[in-house]
Scaffold this motif. Structure first.
Motif, mmCIF file in Angstrom:
data_model
loop_
_atom_site.group_PDB
_atom_site.id
_atom_site.type_symbol
_atom_site.label_atom_id
_atom_site.label_comp_id
_atom_site.label_asym_id
_atom_site.label_seq_id
_atom_site.Cartn_x
_atom_site.Cartn_y
_atom_site.Cartn_z
ATOM 1 N N ALA A 118 1.201 -1.600 0.150
ATOM 2 C CA ALA A 118 -0.005 0.104 -0.066
ATOM 3 C C ALA A 118 0.829 1.487 -0.048
ATOM 4 C CB ALA A 118 -0.945 -0.240 1.195
ATOM 5 N N VAL A 119 1.967 1.362 0.629
ATOM 6 C CA VAL A 119 2.958 2.565 0.815
ATOM 7 C C VAL A 119 3.915 2.667 0.061
ATOM 8 C CG1 VAL A 119 5.082 3.247 2.013
ATOM 9 C CG2 VAL A 119 2.682 2.516 3.128
ATOM 10 N N GLY A 120 3.808 1.670 -1.272
ATOM 11 C CA GLY A 120 4.120 1.804 -2.426
ATOM 12 C C GLY A 120 3.427 2.333 -3.619
ATOM 13 N N LEU A 121 2.315 1.585 -3.183
ATOM 14 C CA LEU A 121 1.514 2.500 -3.871
ATOM 15 C C LEU A 121 1.174 3.978 -4.250
ATOM 16 C CD1 LEU A 121 -0.206 1.621 -6.682
ATOM 17 C CD2 LEU A 121 -2.629 0.778 -4.989
ATOM 18 N N LEU A 152 12.831 7.803 -10.040
ATOM 19 C CA LEU A 152 13.117 6.877 -8.751
ATOM 20 C C LEU A 152 12.118 6.957 -7.743
ATOM 21 C CD1 LEU A 152 15.712 6.198 -6.896
ATOM 22 C CD2 LEU A 152 16.442 8.324 -6.736
ATOM 23 N N PHE A 153 11.692 7.633 -7.500
ATOM 24 C CA PHE A 153 10.660 7.504 -6.555
ATOM 25 C C PHE A 153 9.449 6.460 -7.093
ATOM 26 C CE2 PHE A 153 12.417 11.855 -4.800
ATOM 27 C CZ PHE A 153 12.545 10.960 -2.853
ATOM 28 N N PHE A 154 9.374 6.493 -7.895
ATOM 29 C CA PHE A 154 7.613 5.960 -8.960
ATOM 30 C C PHE A 154 9.085 4.190 -8.986
ATOM 31 C CE2 PHE A 154 6.586 3.345 -12.875
ATOM 32 C CZ PHE A 154 5.116 3.673 -12.294
ATOM 33 N N ASP A 155 10.336 4.561 -8.942
ATOM 34 C CA ASP A 155 11.259 2.467 -9.533
ATOM 35 C C ASP A 155 10.677 1.961 -7.351
ATOM 36 O OD1 ASP A 155 11.391 2.034 -11.583
ATOM 37 O OD2 ASP A 155 13.714 2.488 -11.955
ATOM 38 N N ILE A 156 11.117 2.888 -6.395
ATOM 39 C CA ILE A 156 11.109 2.636 -5.344
ATOM 40 C C ILE A 156 9.508 1.706 -4.927
ATOM 41 C CG2 ILE A 156 11.205 3.219 -2.863
ATOM 42 C CD1 ILE A 156 13.189 5.096 -3.768
ATOM 43 N N GLY A 157 8.054 2.671 -5.480
ATOM 44 C CA GLY A 157 6.771 2.327 -5.092
ATOM 45 C C GLY A 157 7.057 1.116 -5.915
ATOM 46 N N VAL A 158 6.800 0.895 -6.715
ATOM 47 C CA VAL A 158 7.006 -0.319 -8.001
ATOM 48 C C VAL A 158 7.365 -1.352 -6.801
ATOM 49 C CG1 VAL A 158 7.572 -1.484 -9.495
ATOM 50 C CG2 VAL A 158 6.305 0.801 -10.445
ATOM 51 N N TYR A 159 8.850 -1.173 -6.236
ATOM 52 C CA TYR A 159 9.733 -2.384 -5.463
ATOM 53 C C TYR A 159 9.265 -3.071 -4.534
ATOM 54 C CZ TYR A 159 14.089 -3.821 -2.593
ATOM 55 O OH TYR A 159 14.504 -4.244 -1.697
ATOM 56 N N LEU A 160 7.894 -2.302 -3.508
ATOM 57 C CA LEU A 160 7.847 -2.273 -2.825
ATOM 58 C C LEU A 160 6.054 -2.897 -2.970
ATOM 59 C CD1 LEU A 160 8.065 0.998 -0.061
ATOM 60 C CD2 LEU A 160 9.339 -1.048 -0.188
ATOM 61 N N GLY A 210 6.277 -6.530 -1.472
ATOM 62 C CA GLY A 210 4.783 -7.038 -0.590
ATOM 63 C C GLY A 210 3.510 -7.453 -0.842
ATOM 64 N N ALA A 211 3.114 -8.063 -2.469
ATOM 65 C CA ALA A 211 2.642 -8.270 -2.847
ATOM 66 C C ALA A 211 2.815 -9.898 -2.733
ATOM 67 C CB ALA A 211 1.706 -8.132 -4.212
ATOM 68 N N VAL A 212 3.593 -10.204 -3.233
ATOM 69 C CA VAL A 212 4.527 -11.388 -3.527
ATOM 70 C C VAL A 212 4.606 -11.641 -2.352
ATOM 71 C CG1 VAL A 212 6.962 -12.633 -4.420
ATOM 72 C CG2 VAL A 212 5.109 -10.915 -6.263
ATOM 73 N N SER A 213 5.188 -11.059 -0.999
ATOM 74 C CA SER A 213 5.462 -12.065 0.097
ATOM 75 C C SER A 213 4.191 -12.172 0.743
ATOM 76 C CB SER A 213 6.241 -10.482 0.761
ATOM 77 O OG SER A 213 7.612 -10.667 0.378
ATOM 78 N N SER A 214 3.162 -11.483 0.655
ATOM 79 C CA SER A 214 1.850 -11.388 1.580
ATOM 80 C C SER A 214 1.306 -12.564 0.587
ATOM 81 C CB SER A 214 0.922 -10.352 1.060
ATOM 82 O OG SER A 214 -0.445 -10.602 1.359
ATOM 83 N N ILE A 215 1.939 -12.927 -1.028
ATOM 84 C CA ILE A 215 0.825 -14.049 -1.385
ATOM 85 C C ILE A 215 1.943 -15.589 -0.905
ATOM 86 C CG2 ILE A 215 1.124 -15.511 -3.444
ATOM 87 C CD1 ILE A 215 0.242 -12.835 -5.372
ATOM 88 N N ALA A 216 3.101 -15.379 -0.911
ATOM 89 C CA ALA A 216 4.034 -16.613 -0.717
ATOM 90 C C ALA A 216 3.383 -16.821 0.423
ATOM 91 C CB ALA A 216 5.402 -16.162 -0.647
#
Length: 138
Positions: free
Chosen positions: A71-74, A111-119, A123-129
């Motif tokens: 959510a923070v990344g989005l 840079l901030f957009f890429d950091i947002g995509v990173y988060l 978050g999404a893949v870790s939550s699913i796993a």
């Protein structure tokens, strides 16, 4: 996993993978890489740590809930896109600033957009796993 060697090396491997994911994130502006690939590498590191120690150890090690990171990344990615409106440019136009105290390092909306995509990816893949691993344990 019941391997003593894997359980011993997993924290070190996880640390190296997280460091490499930040490297891939930061190099992604000029060369291949970026937020998406860096987030996948970081989520893979968390998955390896989970395989070695279990879901409970990952939940204890994470400071934030993975969906909170997403959510923070989005929000960060959307705000990076909206920053161009302030400058009177179209949505997602890149803006760069070169502060004197950073000695040539650019602070930019990409840079901030890429950091947002990173988060978001982390978050999404870790939550699913973690959810899949918890359902498998039950």
């Amino acid at each position: 996993m019941n391997s003593v060697i894997f359980r011993f090396t997993a924290p070190y491997l996880t640390s190296l993978m997280l460091l490499f994911s930040v490297f891939v994130l930061l190099r992604g502006h000029n060369e291949p890489g970026g937020g998406f690939i860096g987030g996948l590498v970081a989520a893979s590191a968390i998955a390896i740590y989970g395989l070695a120690g279990g879901v409970a150890s990952v939940r204890r090690a994470l400071y934030f809930d993975p969906m909170t990171l997403a959510a923070v990344g989005l929000i960060m990615a959307v705000l990076a896109g909206c920053a161009s409106f302030v400058a009177g440019m179209p949505f997602l136009s890149g803006l760069w600033s070169f502060p004197a105290m950073l000695d040539g390092f650019a602070i930019s909306t990409p840079l901030f957009f890429d950091i947002g995509v990173y988060l978001v990816v982390l978050g999404a893949v870790s939550s699913i796993a973690l959810t899949l691993a918890e359902s498998e344990d039950a």
